[in-house]
Design a protein around this motif. Structure first.
Motif, PDB file in Angstrom:
ATOM      1  N   TRP A  82       0.880  -1.169   0.000  1.00  0.00           N
ATOM      2  CA  TRP A  82       0.000   0.000   0.000  1.00  0.00           C
ATOM      3  C   TRP A  82       0.910   1.208   0.000  1.00  0.00           C
ATOM      4  O   TRP A  82       1.919   1.252   0.716  1.00  0.00           O
ATOM      5  N   ALA A  83       0.594   2.218  -0.804  1.00  0.00           N
ATOM      6  CA  ALA A  83       1.370   3.453  -0.815  1.00  0.00           C
ATOM      7  C   ALA A  83       0.436   4.634  -0.971  1.00  0.00           C
ATOM      8  O   ALA A  83      -0.595   4.539  -1.654  1.00  0.00           O
ATOM      9  N   GLY A  84       0.793   5.715  -0.328  1.00  0.00           N
ATOM     10  CA  GLY A  84      -0.016   6.913  -0.435  1.00  0.00           C
ATOM     11  C   GLY A  84       0.675   8.070   0.248  1.00  0.00           C
ATOM     12  O   GLY A  84       1.875   8.023   0.540  1.00  0.00           O
ATOM     13  N   THR A  85      -0.102   9.105   0.491  1.00  0.00           N
ATOM     14  CA  THR A  85       0.434  10.301   1.136  1.00  0.00           C
ATOM     15  C   THR A  85      -0.306  10.558   2.433  1.00  0.00           C
ATOM     16  O   THR A  85      -1.418  10.076   2.642  1.00  0.00           O
ATOM     17  N   VAL A  86       0.326  11.329   3.299  1.00  0.00           N
ATOM     18  CA  VAL A  86      -0.328  11.784   4.521  1.00  0.00           C
ATOM     19  C   VAL A  86       0.095  13.235   4.750  1.00  0.00           C
ATOM     20  O   VAL A  86       1.271  13.577   4.611  1.00  0.00           O
ATOM     21  N   ALA A  87      -0.895  14.072   5.021  1.00  0.00           N
ATOM     22  CA  ALA A  87      -0.657  15.459   5.405  1.00  0.00           C
ATOM     23  C   ALA A  87      -1.056  15.570   6.866  1.00  0.00           C
ATOM     24  O   ALA A  87      -2.168  15.195   7.248  1.00  0.00           O
ATOM     25  N   ILE A  88      -0.139  16.052   7.685  1.00  0.00           N
ATOM     26  CA  ILE A  88      -0.356  16.089   9.127  1.00  0.00           C
ATOM     27  C   ILE A  88      -0.374  17.547   9.586  1.00  0.00           C
ATOM     28  O   ILE A  88       0.576  18.301   9.339  1.00  0.00           O
ATOM     29  N   GLU A  89      -1.449  17.925  10.227  1.00  0.00           N
ATOM     30  CA  GLU A  89      -1.618  19.297  10.687  1.00  0.00           C
ATOM     31  C   GLU A  89      -0.567  19.658  11.739  1.00  0.00           C
ATOM     32  O   GLU A  89      -0.045  18.779  12.428  1.00  0.00           O
ATOM     33  N   PRO A  90      -0.251  20.952  11.869  1.00  0.00           N
ATOM     34  CA  PRO A  90       0.721  21.366  12.882  1.00  0.00           C
ATOM     35  C   PRO A  90       0.346  20.844  14.273  1.00  0.00           C
ATOM     36  O   PRO A  90      -0.820  20.870  14.662  1.00  0.00           O
ATOM     37  N   ASP A  91       1.348  20.335  14.992  1.00  0.00           N
ATOM     38  CA  ASP A  91       1.217  19.860  16.369  1.00  0.00           C
ATOM     39  C   ASP A  91       0.286  18.649  16.534  1.00  0.00           C
ATOM     40  O   ASP A  91      -0.056  18.284  17.649  1.00  0.00           O
ATOM     41  N   ALA A  92      -0.134  18.028  15.445  1.00  0.00           N
ATOM     42  CA  ALA A  92      -1.009  16.849  15.552  1.00  0.00           C
ATOM     43  C   ALA A  92      -0.195  15.648  16.028  1.00  0.00           C
ATOM     44  O   ALA A  92       0.977  15.490  15.692  1.00  0.00           O
ATOM     45  N   LYS A  93      -0.846  14.787  16.829  1.00  0.00           N
ATOM     46  CA  LYS A  93      -0.198  13.613  17.401  1.00  0.00           C
ATOM     47  C   LYS A  93      -1.177  12.454  17.364  1.00  0.00           C
ATOM     48  O   LYS A  93      -2.351  12.629  17.661  1.00  0.00           O
ATOM     49  N   THR A  94      -0.694  11.262  17.035  1.00  0.00           N
ATOM     50  CA  THR A  94      -1.540  10.079  17.122  1.00  0.00           C
ATOM     51  C   THR A  94      -1.532   9.567  18.550  1.00  0.00           C
ATOM     52  O   THR A  94      -0.683   9.959  19.356  1.00  0.00           O
ATOM     53  N   GLY A  95      -2.431   8.642  18.837  1.00  0.00           N
ATOM     54  CA  GLY A  95      -2.328   7.870  20.061  1.00  0.00           C
ATOM     55  C   GLY A  95      -1.260   6.806  19.859  1.00  0.00           C
ATOM     56  O   GLY A  95      -0.717   6.635  18.758  1.00  0.00           O
ATOM     57  N   VAL A  96      -0.961   6.062  20.901  1.00  0.00           N
ATOM     58  CA  VAL A  96       0.031   4.993  20.812  1.00  0.00           C
ATOM     59  C   VAL A  96      -0.607   3.804  20.095  1.00  0.00           C
ATOM     60  O   VAL A  96      -1.735   3.415  20.401  1.00  0.00           O
ATOM     61  N   HIS A  97       0.117   3.235  19.131  1.00  0.00           N
ATOM     62  CA  HIS A  97      -0.424   2.124  18.342  1.00  0.00           C
ATOM     63  C   HIS A  97       0.723   1.338  17.707  1.00  0.00           C
ATOM     64  O   HIS A  97       1.883   1.734  17.796  1.00  0.00           O
ATOM     65  N   HIS A  98       0.379   0.221  17.073  1.00  0.00           N
ATOM     66  CA  HIS A  98       1.319  -0.480  16.190  1.00  0.00           C
ATOM     67  C   HIS A  98       0.518  -0.994  14.998  1.00  0.00           C
ATOM     68  O   HIS A  98      -0.711  -0.898  14.977  1.00  0.00           O
ATOM     69  N   HIS A  99       1.208  -1.500  13.995  1.00  0.00           N
ATOM     70  CA  HIS A  99       0.565  -1.939  12.758  1.00  0.00           C
ATOM     71  C   HIS A  99       0.687  -3.450  12.550  1.00  0.00           C
ATOM     72  O   HIS A  99       0.799  -3.918  11.415  1.00  0.00           O
ATOM     73  N   GLY A 100       0.644  -4.224  13.639  1.00  0.00           N
ATOM     74  CA  GLY A 100       0.695  -5.676  13.507  1.00  0.00           C
ATOM     75  C   GLY A 100       1.957  -6.113  12.785  1.00  0.00           C
ATOM     76  O   GLY A 100       3.038  -5.581  13.014  1.00  0.00           O
ATOM     77  N   ALA A 101       1.805  -7.068  11.886  1.00  0.00           N
ATOM     78  CA  ALA A 101       2.945  -7.644  11.165  1.00  0.00           C
ATOM     79  C   ALA A 101       3.445  -6.760  10.023  1.00  0.00           C
ATOM     80  O   ALA A 101       4.435  -7.099   9.375  1.00  0.00           O
ATOM     81  N   LEU A 102       2.790  -5.637   9.777  1.00  0.00           N
ATOM     82  CA  LEU A 102       3.190  -4.771   8.668  1.00  0.00           C
ATOM     83  C   LEU A 102       4.497  -4.042   8.952  1.00  0.00           C
ATOM     84  O   LEU A 102       4.769  -3.650  10.081  1.00  0.00           O
TER      85      LEU A 102
END
Length: 174
Positions: A66-86
């Motif tokens: 899978w490939a794509g783009t991500v635009a992340i707003e200033p100061d944005a933060k995710t929660g803690v996570h993982h992506h399994g076997a990926l």
């Protein structure tokens, strides 16, 4: 360029019809160019982040990537996570990315334009736009077509996710 039914040297191919089918298959199932202004926003979204798919099963028949783009707003933060076997690769186009990872997010690194970030399978992490006033733009590649996100609410993030409005076309600002 050669005509359908001809070999590359211009001579007629002895199996003209089979060769024509083969040419048609390669034309439609070979290399694909996905224009940057035609990415698909119909992907999993996170507050403060806008993902768009370029390469996936639905768009090009990709089976293991899978490939794509991500635009992340200033100061944005995710929660803690993982992506399994990926496995994930993030290429920073512009802005400043901060990654925290580990059992307690005790490790931190930053990346800027031209840098690559590798996230191994099952690594707990948090993605952060390190800038408070500039967006972060990245290219994201994952080793499978299925989006796997395992949230880890039991891990206290070092940097608390902010309340950032959804910025995709489906979810409007409250």
């Amino acid at each position: 360029m050669h005509d359908i039914g001809d070999d590359h040297d211009g001579e007629p191919h002895p199996h003209g019809e089979d060769h024509a089918r083969e040419d048609a298959r390669w034309k439609h199932d070979g290399v694909r160019v996905i224009p940057g202004d035609r990415l698909d926003p119909n992907t999993a979204q996170t507050p403060g982040m806008f993902r768009q798919a370029a390469i996936n099963a639905a768009r090009v028949g990709a089976q293991r990537i899978w490939a794509g783009t991500v635009a992340i707003e200033p100061d944005a933060k995710t929660g803690v996570h993982h992506h399994g076997a990926l496995e994930s690769v993030i290429y920073v186009v512009s802005g400043r990315a901060r990654m925290r990872w580990g059992e307690r997010l005790e490790y931190v690194a930053e990346a800027g334009p031209g840098d690559f970030i590798f996230v191994p399978p099952y690594v707990p992490h948090q993605e952060i736009n390190a800038s408070t006033d500039e967006p972060l733009h990245c290219v994201l590649v994952r080793s499978d077509n299925e989006a796997v996100v395992v949230n880890l609410p039991e891990i206290e993030p070092v940097e608390r996710p902010e309340t950032v409005p959804w910025i995709d076309p489906i979810h409007r600002h409250p």
